[in-house]
Design a protein around this motif. Structure first.
Motif, PDB file in Angstrom:
ATOM      1  N   GLU A   1     -34.330 -34.015 -28.591  1.00  0.00           N
ATOM      2  CA  GLU A   1     -35.493 -33.717 -29.018  1.00  0.00           C
ATOM      3  C   GLU A   1     -35.848 -32.271 -29.291  1.00  0.00           C
ATOM      4  N   ARG A   2     -35.243 -31.669 -28.454  1.00  0.00           N
ATOM      5  CA  ARG A   2     -35.408 -29.901 -28.562  1.00  0.00           C
ATOM      6  C   ARG A   2     -34.775 -29.212 -29.781  1.00  0.00           C
ATOM      7  N   GLY A   3     -33.931 -30.042 -30.265  1.00  0.00           N
ATOM      8  CA  GLY A   3     -33.330 -29.330 -31.507  1.00  0.00           C
ATOM      9  C   GLY A   3     -32.599 -28.137 -31.534  1.00  0.00           C
ATOM     10  N   GLN A   4     -32.297 -27.767 -30.116  1.00  0.00           N
ATOM     11  CA  GLN A   4     -31.447 -26.551 -29.962  1.00  0.00           C
ATOM     12  C   GLN A   4     -29.981 -26.816 -29.469  1.00  0.00           C
ATOM     13  N   ALA A   5     -29.116 -26.158 -30.128  1.00  0.00           N
ATOM     14  CA  ALA A   5     -27.694 -26.317 -29.568  1.00  0.00           C
ATOM     15  C   ALA A   5     -27.591 -25.300 -28.610  1.00  0.00           C
ATOM     16  N   ASP A   6     -27.847 -25.654 -27.146  1.00  0.00           N
ATOM     17  CA  ASP A   6     -27.564 -25.003 -25.946  1.00  0.00           C
ATOM     18  C   ASP A   6     -27.462 -26.023 -24.794  1.00  0.00           C
TER      19      ASP A   6
ATOM     20  N   ALA B   1     -15.372 -30.985 -10.303  1.00  0.00           N
ATOM     21  CA  ALA B   1     -16.623 -31.769 -10.762  1.00  0.00           C
ATOM     22  C   ALA B   1     -17.362 -31.029 -11.799  1.00  0.00           C
ATOM     23  N   VAL B   2     -17.720 -29.665 -11.611  1.00  0.00           N
ATOM     24  CA  VAL B   2     -18.539 -28.976 -12.686  1.00  0.00           C
ATOM     25  C   VAL B   2     -17.689 -28.931 -13.827  1.00  0.00           C
ATOM     26  N   GLY B   3     -16.249 -28.610 -13.799  1.00  0.00           N
ATOM     27  CA  GLY B   3     -15.537 -28.304 -15.127  1.00  0.00           C
ATOM     28  C   GLY B   3     -15.341 -29.572 -15.658  1.00  0.00           C
ATOM     29  N   LEU B   4     -15.618 -31.063 -15.114  1.00  0.00           N
ATOM     30  CA  LEU B   4     -15.276 -32.111 -15.868  1.00  0.00           C
ATOM     31  C   LEU B   4     -16.439 -32.327 -16.896  1.00  0.00           C
ATOM     32  N   THR B   5     -17.482 -31.566 -16.629  1.00  0.00           N
ATOM     33  CA  THR B   5     -18.522 -31.759 -17.696  1.00  0.00           C
ATOM     34  C   THR B   5     -18.342 -31.117 -18.948  1.00  0.00           C
ATOM     35  N   PHE B   6     -17.043 -30.699 -19.261  1.00  0.00           N
ATOM     36  CA  PHE B   6     -16.923 -29.866 -20.595  1.00  0.00           C
ATOM     37  C   PHE B   6     -16.939 -30.535 -21.598  1.00  0.00           C
ATOM     38  N   PRO B   7     -16.919 -32.103 -21.638  1.00  0.00           N
ATOM     39  CA  PRO B   7     -17.261 -32.892 -22.957  1.00  0.00           C
ATOM     40  C   PRO B   7     -18.883 -32.438 -23.394  1.00  0.00           C
ATOM     41  N   ILE B   8     -19.589 -32.175 -22.411  1.00  0.00           N
ATOM     42  CA  ILE B   8     -20.894 -31.848 -22.733  1.00  0.00           C
ATOM     43  C   ILE B   8     -21.029 -30.617 -23.591  1.00  0.00           C
ATOM     44  N   TRP B   9     -20.194 -29.470 -23.312  1.00  0.00           N
ATOM     45  CA  TRP B   9     -20.137 -28.359 -23.879  1.00  0.00           C
ATOM     46  C   TRP B   9     -19.503 -28.566 -25.290  1.00  0.00           C
ATOM     47  N   LEU B  10     -18.284 -29.385 -25.280  1.00  0.00           N
ATOM     48  CA  LEU B  10     -17.928 -29.780 -26.656  1.00  0.00           C
ATOM     49  C   LEU B  10     -18.783 -30.440 -27.611  1.00  0.00           C
TER      50      LEU B  10
ATOM     51  N   ASN C   1     -21.291 -27.727 -29.203  1.00  0.00           N
ATOM     52  CA  ASN C   1     -20.469 -27.105 -30.221  1.00  0.00           C
ATOM     53  C   ASN C   1     -20.394 -27.876 -31.505  1.00  0.00           C
ATOM     54  N   TYR C   2     -20.157 -29.392 -31.371  1.00  0.00           N
ATOM     55  CA  TYR C   2     -20.106 -29.974 -32.260  1.00  0.00           C
ATOM     56  C   TYR C   2     -21.227 -30.086 -33.006  1.00  0.00           C
ATOM     57  N   LEU C   3     -22.466 -30.516 -32.446  1.00  0.00           N
ATOM     58  CA  LEU C   3     -23.917 -30.329 -32.992  1.00  0.00           C
ATOM     59  C   LEU C   3     -24.546 -29.073 -33.597  1.00  0.00           C
TER      60      LEU C   3
END
Length: 244
Positions: free
Chosen positions: A44-49, A110-119, A122-124
């Motif tokens: 809903e925020r419409g921001q890629a961050d 555990a924190v590093g395994l959240t990298f798919p959210i980062w990807l 970047n995709y969006l």
């Protein structure tokens, strides 16, 4: 350092020899994703961050990290294995540091395994990856602060539940000290230097700056001093218990 490395290696292997590690990582990933995409209104925020993602990190760590740290020393004392550990050719400081580093590496994983959210971000869109990287580093430093405090309090008791409750209570104080509503209460009657001093004790105050991509030396020094102080106190407590 060989003693520290030996203890750290023993602890890391211990994590992955039981379901605890996998359960912790699974819960962390599920909650981090749910908070980011649903409670954080990611779409809903419409921001890629990843602002919603990192906003919830302090509150995730508030309960998950004490659940990890509560067994560091309480379980060793309850089972009596601390006596065996202390007979090994390692100093108390090396044992404390080794256990802490193992827990910190595990939490960073555990924190590093959240990298798919980062990807996904970047995709969006086209996020500022420098800001995201800084926020990741800040999150890992903050987790180190939670862990060091939890490790210290775990050495106080043989009961893991009590260690967990103590760690959560102290962490709540360290978090709430940076909230605007708390600072406003003090600002109503206390001089500004005192209000600033209270704010400077908070995880939130220092993490929020880093999560915005601003790596201030004062924030890094804060987490380094907090970790160092808590581990030093951890060592003193164990020395006193050993003397008993």
């Amino acid at each position: 350092m060989s003693g520290t490395f030996a203890v750290m290696r023993r602890e890391l292997l211990g994590y992955f020899s039981t379901p605890l590690a996998y359960v912790f990582i699974f819960i962390f990933l599920v909650l981090a994703s749910a908070f980011t995409f649903y409670l954080g209104n990611f779409y809903e925020r419409g921001q890629a961050d990843l602002a919603p993602f990192f906003t919830f990190h302090p509150w995730l760590f508030l309960f998950l990290v004490p659940a990890l740290s509560m067994r560091l020393w309480a379980e060793e004392r309850r089972s009596g294995s601390i006596e065996l550990l202390m007979t090994l050719p390692v100093t108390v400081w090396q044992a404390v540091l080794g256990k802490f580093l193992a827990a910190w590496i595990f939490t960073a994983l555990a924190v590093g395994l959240t990298f798919p959210i980062w990807l996904t971000v970047n995709y969006l869109g086209s996020p500022d990856n420098g800001v995201i990287l800084a926020a990741y580093l800040g999150s890992i430093m903050m987790a180190g602060g939670f862990l060091a405090v939890g490790s210290c309090l775990s050495a106080v008791t043989k009961n893991q539940v009590i260690a967990f409750i103590l760690a959560v209570l102290v962490a709540v104080v360290l978090l709430l000290a940076g909230l605007a509503i708390v600072l406003d209460l003090f600002a109503a009657w206390a001089p500004q230097p005192i209000v600033d001093a209270i704010a400077s004790l908070s995880f939130l105050t220092h993490f929020q700056s880093i999560s915005k991509g601003v790596i201030d030396v004062r924030d890094v020094v804060y987490f380094a001093l907090l970790i160092g102080f808590a581990l030093y106190a951890n060592t003193i407590i164990l020395e006193l218990k050993k003397a008993d």
